[in-house]
Design a protein around this motif. Structure first.
Motif, PDB file in Angstrom:
ATOM      1  N   VAL A  56      -3.165  42.340  19.925  1.00  0.00           N
ATOM      2  CA  VAL A  56      -3.055  42.029  21.352  1.00  0.00           C
ATOM      3  C   VAL A  56      -4.458  41.895  21.923  1.00  0.00           C
ATOM      4  O   VAL A  56      -5.276  42.801  21.758  1.00  0.00           O
ATOM      5  CB  VAL A  56      -2.295  43.149  22.095  1.00  0.00           C
ATOM      6  CG1 VAL A  56      -2.102  42.772  23.555  1.00  0.00           C
ATOM      7  CG2 VAL A  56      -0.955  43.413  21.426  1.00  0.00           C
ATOM      8  N   VAL A  60      -4.902  42.565  28.287  1.00  0.00           N
ATOM      9  CA  VAL A  60      -3.614  41.947  28.628  1.00  0.00           C
ATOM     10  C   VAL A  60      -2.773  42.882  29.482  1.00  0.00           C
ATOM     11  O   VAL A  60      -2.155  42.477  30.466  1.00  0.00           O
ATOM     12  CB  VAL A  60      -2.844  41.554  27.340  1.00  0.00           C
ATOM     13  CG1 VAL A  60      -1.419  41.154  27.670  1.00  0.00           C
ATOM     14  CG2 VAL A  60      -3.547  40.405  26.647  1.00  0.00           C
ATOM     15  N   GLN A 277      -7.146  50.720  22.325  1.00  0.00           N
ATOM     16  CA  GLN A 277      -7.100  51.580  21.150  1.00  0.00           C
ATOM     17  C   GLN A 277      -7.687  50.852  19.949  1.00  0.00           C
ATOM     18  O   GLN A 277      -7.644  49.634  19.855  1.00  0.00           O
ATOM     19  CB  GLN A 277      -5.677  52.019  20.858  1.00  0.00           C
ATOM     20  CG  GLN A 277      -4.701  50.893  20.645  1.00  0.00           C
ATOM     21  CD  GLN A 277      -3.348  51.412  20.258  1.00  0.00           C
ATOM     22  OE1 GLN A 277      -3.223  52.227  19.361  1.00  0.00           O
ATOM     23  NE2 GLN A 277      -2.338  50.961  20.946  1.00  0.00           N
TER      24      GLN A 277
ATOM     25  N   VAL B  27       4.054  51.060  27.164  1.00  0.00           N
ATOM     26  CA  VAL B  27       3.318  49.803  27.012  1.00  0.00           C
ATOM     27  C   VAL B  27       2.559  49.810  25.682  1.00  0.00           C
ATOM     28  O   VAL B  27       2.617  48.855  24.906  1.00  0.00           O
ATOM     29  CB  VAL B  27       2.335  49.594  28.183  1.00  0.00           C
ATOM     30  CG1 VAL B  27       1.398  48.424  27.905  1.00  0.00           C
ATOM     31  CG2 VAL B  27       3.103  49.357  29.478  1.00  0.00           C
ATOM     32  N   GLU B  28       1.868  50.909  25.451  1.00  0.00           N
ATOM     33  CA  GLU B  28       1.079  51.027  24.227  1.00  0.00           C
ATOM     34  C   GLU B  28       1.963  50.862  22.985  1.00  0.00           C
ATOM     35  O   GLU B  28       1.597  50.210  22.019  1.00  0.00           O
ATOM     36  CB  GLU B  28       0.406  52.401  24.222  1.00  0.00           C
ATOM     37  CG  GLU B  28      -0.476  52.658  23.038  1.00  0.00           C
ATOM     38  CD  GLU B  28      -0.938  54.099  23.026  1.00  0.00           C
ATOM     39  OE1 GLU B  28      -1.311  54.624  24.098  1.00  0.00           O
ATOM     40  OE2 GLU B  28      -0.915  54.719  21.958  1.00  0.00           O
ATOM     41  N   GLU B  31       3.501  46.883  23.127  1.00  0.00           N
ATOM     42  CA  GLU B  31       2.737  45.680  23.492  1.00  0.00           C
ATOM     43  C   GLU B  31       2.561  44.724  22.327  1.00  0.00           C
ATOM     44  O   GLU B  31       2.563  43.505  22.508  1.00  0.00           O
ATOM     45  CB  GLU B  31       1.377  46.058  24.093  1.00  0.00           C
ATOM     46  CG  GLU B  31       0.457  46.779  23.145  1.00  0.00           C
ATOM     47  CD  GLU B  31      -0.903  47.067  23.766  1.00  0.00           C
ATOM     48  OE1 GLU B  31      -1.117  46.708  24.921  1.00  0.00           O
ATOM     49  OE2 GLU B  31      -1.736  47.663  23.066  1.00  0.00           O
ATOM     50  N   ARG B  32       2.434  45.264  21.127  1.00  0.00           N
ATOM     51  CA  ARG B  32       2.182  44.386  19.986  1.00  0.00           C
ATOM     52  C   ARG B  32       3.394  43.489  19.689  1.00  0.00           C
ATOM     53  O   ARG B  32       3.254  42.286  19.474  1.00  0.00           O
ATOM     54  CB  ARG B  32       1.842  45.250  18.761  1.00  0.00           C
ATOM     55  CG  ARG B  32       0.947  44.556  17.778  1.00  0.00           C
ATOM     56  CD  ARG B  32       0.445  45.551  16.747  1.00  0.00           C
ATOM     57  NE  ARG B  32      -0.156  44.851  15.638  1.00  0.00           N
ATOM     58  CZ  ARG B  32      -1.463  44.710  15.465  1.00  0.00           C
ATOM     59  NH1 ARG B  32      -2.289  45.226  16.328  1.00  0.00           N
ATOM     60  NH2 ARG B  32      -1.935  44.068  14.424  1.00  0.00           N
ATOM     61  N   TYR B  35       3.839  41.012  22.655  1.00  0.00           N
ATOM     62  CA  TYR B  35       2.838  39.939  22.652  1.00  0.00           C
ATOM     63  C   TYR B  35       3.109  38.944  21.523  1.00  0.00           C
ATOM     64  O   TYR B  35       3.029  37.723  21.713  1.00  0.00           O
ATOM     65  CB  TYR B  35       1.432  40.532  22.517  1.00  0.00           C
ATOM     66  CG  TYR B  35       0.364  39.475  22.368  1.00  0.00           C
ATOM     67  CD1 TYR B  35      -0.041  38.722  23.462  1.00  0.00           C
ATOM     68  CD2 TYR B  35      -0.200  39.204  21.127  1.00  0.00           C
ATOM     69  CE1 TYR B  35      -0.998  37.722  23.327  1.00  0.00           C
ATOM     70  CE2 TYR B  35      -1.156  38.211  20.981  1.00  0.00           C
ATOM     71  CZ  TYR B  35      -1.545  37.479  22.085  1.00  0.00           C
ATOM     72  OH  TYR B  35      -2.484  36.490  21.935  1.00  0.00           O
ATOM     73  N   ASN B  36       3.430  39.453  20.336  1.00  0.00           N
ATOM     74  CA  ASN B  36       3.652  38.550  19.207  1.00  0.00           C
ATOM     75  C   ASN B  36       4.915  37.716  19.369  1.00  0.00           C
ATOM     76  O   ASN B  36       4.949  36.553  18.969  1.00  0.00           O
ATOM     77  CB  ASN B  36       3.659  39.332  17.894  1.00  0.00           C
ATOM     78  CG  ASN B  36       2.254  39.524  17.361  1.00  0.00           C
ATOM     79  OD1 ASN B  36       1.728  38.666  16.657  1.00  0.00           O
ATOM     80  ND2 ASN B  36       1.614  40.633  17.736  1.00  0.00           N
ATOM     81  N   LEU B  39       3.834  35.109  21.736  1.00  0.00           N
ATOM     82  CA  LEU B  39       2.915  34.154  21.106  1.00  0.00           C
ATOM     83  C   LEU B  39       3.669  33.155  20.236  1.00  0.00           C
ATOM     84  O   LEU B  39       3.396  31.958  20.263  1.00  0.00           O
ATOM     85  CB  LEU B  39       1.892  34.926  20.262  1.00  0.00           C
ATOM     86  CG  LEU B  39       0.792  34.108  19.606  1.00  0.00           C
ATOM     87  CD1 LEU B  39      -0.063  33.406  20.658  1.00  0.00           C
ATOM     88  CD2 LEU B  39      -0.088  34.985  18.722  1.00  0.00           C
ATOM     89  N   ARG B  49      -0.195  35.775  26.817  1.00  0.00           N
ATOM     90  CA  ARG B  49      -0.759  36.822  27.695  1.00  0.00           C
ATOM     91  C   ARG B  49       0.050  36.886  28.993  1.00  0.00           C
ATOM     92  O   ARG B  49       0.425  37.965  29.453  1.00  0.00           O
ATOM     93  CB  ARG B  49      -2.225  36.521  28.024  1.00  0.00           C
ATOM     94  CG  ARG B  49      -3.154  36.584  26.839  1.00  0.00           C
ATOM     95  CD  ARG B  49      -4.530  36.045  27.219  1.00  0.00           C
ATOM     96  NE  ARG B  49      -5.223  36.957  28.100  1.00  0.00           N
ATOM     97  CZ  ARG B  49      -6.240  37.717  27.741  1.00  0.00           C
ATOM     98  NH1 ARG B  49      -6.694  37.660  26.516  1.00  0.00           N
ATOM     99  NH2 ARG B  49      -6.808  38.534  28.579  1.00  0.00           N
ATOM    100  N   THR B  52       3.519  38.262  28.369  1.00  0.00           N
ATOM    101  CA  THR B  52       3.462  39.705  28.089  1.00  0.00           C
ATOM    102  C   THR B  52       3.307  40.490  29.396  1.00  0.00           C
ATOM    103  O   THR B  52       4.010  41.485  29.638  1.00  0.00           O
ATOM    104  CB  THR B  52       2.280  40.014  27.144  1.00  0.00           C
ATOM    105  OG1 THR B  52       2.465  39.295  25.932  1.00  0.00           O
ATOM    106  CG2 THR B  52       2.189  41.497  26.841  1.00  0.00           C
TER     107      THR B  52
END
Lengths: 280, 199
Positions: A56, A60, A277, B27-28, B31-32, B35-36, B39, B49, B52
């Motif tokens: 990411v 964002v 992170q 969120v943490e 998010e991956r 976002y993917n 994308l 972005r 997301t």
């Protein structure tokens, strides 16, 4: 010919039961069109499996976290308003009660006033925030990087530096506490150049109390058993005065850290500006 | 204070009760994937972005209506898919000259170092070909074949029967393979596709 189309995706996935699989296999022997489709589908599955997950990009979710902070603050304000209203109503009720009792028993106004003061104080008391063990015990203080403006790129550099420094600290037999002195090199100014006033010199530290309170208020993991505060910086983030807290974090309380997490909190209102992170 | 061991549903409850770190942890944690998914659906980093951010902002606004009938992951995927559809619709309404979509996935240069360049070119082929597949089929493949979600969860995310997922998966895969073939036949020649793929 009826094609078993509803079974072909599962056939390609290899998740059909024996009976259904036998049906498909029998059909494919006599159907060139379905055989071609199955081959195409297999090609697609292999191609999709080769797609790698992308990281990411930085920043964002920063605006989302800021909005979450603002909403939380509004909720807190509303709640506080309600608490004050209830406290006021309770104080008024207590006044009526005390006056009534005073009139009945012939007590003095002074006594009523003293009682009222005590009750009102009790009703409006707000519980103090929970205090865990001192989270600042692992750092020297708040590194004062006045005039240094971090961007997302600067934070990424800081995360990488912190990961390296943490490894170095773990590897050293005795730390001298000066590991944070290179911190300002992780910052970038507006033109993308590092703004380091004291590179190679002494780093000024301030007491961590207000910063820790601010972090705690923003929900940063200052009291979490799996997190260890390894660096606390006062600087700017994208032009906003900010506390930048670097934590090493493990999957559990007694497990080795597997990543560095950076919380950036506005010094003005303790709102989250961004999070970052970096895996160790 | 939220803990990494907390379930998503616990974090939702903590957030709703005023815990400021709980939403950040959600969120943490997600998010991956969010976002993917965005994308692969949109094909452009800038759109991913935006999608997301929109997905998480929607989640923030609507979290109080999350009743826990579905897993939070399912709910969050649904919110993300909707954000992607909204964004793709907006992009379709934009004048062609403003889109700039073709710039985002540049045609691969002729590979100077064959080993690694082959992988990169192949990955770009797949990303391009994926965008040729109609959205309703694309999303099923992304959720199932890329993000490894089971078919019944994909069905729950999209609000369609599992049979529809199976059918779209198969048709989508065939469309992708054909689009991939077209991409490779086309080689390095630039130019937008007409977007038509045989299902």
């Amino acid at each position: 010919m009826t094609h078993p189309e509803e079974l072909l995706a599962d056939y390609v996935d290899g998740t059909l039961g024996d009976d259904e699989r036998a049906v498909v296999v029998a059909h494919l022997e006599g159907c060139a069109a379905c055989r071609e489709e199955v081959e195409l589908a297999r090609t697609a599955v292999q191609a999709l499996a080769a797609l790698e997950e992308e990281p990411v990009p930085l920043g964002v979710t920063g605006p989302v976290l800021s909005e979450a902070g603002r909403r939380s603050e509004r909720r807190r304000t509303e709640l506080w308003g309600r608490v004050q209203w209830i406290a006021g109503a309770a104080a008024a009720a207590a006044l009526v009660l005390v006056v009534a009792v005073s009139l009945d028993l012939g007590g003095s106004d002074d006594e009523a006033a003293r009682t009222l003061g005590g009750d009102a104080a009790a009703e409006s008391a707000v519980p103090a925030p929970e205090e865990g063990s001192d989270p600042s015990a692992t750092i020297e203080g708040v590194e004062q990087q006045i005039g240094v403006n971090y961007t997302d790129e600067g934070l990424r550099t800081l995360a990488q530096e912190s990961a390296v420094e943490r490894d170095a600290m773990l590897g050293a037999t005795a730390g001298d506490g000066a590991a944070g002195a290179t911190g300002a090199t992780g910052a970038t100014g507006g033109a993308g150049e590092a703004e380091t006033e004291d590179e190679g010199g002494d780093v000024a530290f301030a007491g961590p109390g207000p910063a820790i309170a601010c972090l705690r208020s923003a929900g940063a993991p200052v009291d979490a058993p799996r997190d260890r505060l390894i660096r606390l910086i006062e600087a700017e983030y994208e032009g906003t005065p900010a506390y930048i807290a670097v934590f090493s974090e493990g999957p559990g309380a007694d497990q080795a850290a597997d990543r560095v997490v950076i919380w950036v909190i506005s010094t003005g209102d303790c709102q989250i500006l961004t999070l970052l992170q970096q895996a160790l | 204070m939220p803990d990494r061991g907390d379930r998503d549903e616990d974090l939702v409850r903590r957030h709703l009760s005023g815990d400021r770190g709980a939403f950040a942890m959600l969120v943490e944690r997600h998010e991956r994937r969010v976002y993917n998914l965005a994308l692969r659906m949109t094909g452009r980093e800038e759109d991913a972005r935006d999608a997301t951010q929109e997905a998480f902002l929607t989640a923030l606004r609507k979290l109080s209506s999350f009743r826990g009938e579905a897993a939070f992951t399912t709910w969050m995927h649904r919110v993300t898919v909707n954000a992607c559809y909204d964004l793709l619709r907006k992009r379709q309404r934009q004048p062609l000259l403003d889109r700039g979509g073709e710039d985002e996935l540049p045609r691969p240069e002729p590979p100077p170092a064959p080993d690694h360049a082959d992988d990169t070119a192949f990955s770009i082929d797949v990303r391009r070909a994926l965008l040729e597949v109609p959205e309703d089929f694309r999303v099923v493949m992304i959720l199932h074949d890329v993000q490894d979600l089971p078919q019944d969860e994909v069905a729950a995310i999209l609000g369609v029967p599992v049979g529809t997922v199976k059918s779209r998966l198969h048709r989508g895969r065939i469309a992708l393979a054909r689009a991939l073939h077209v991409e490779r036949e086309r080689g390095g020649a630039p130019g937008p596709s007409d977007g038509s793929v045989t299902l």
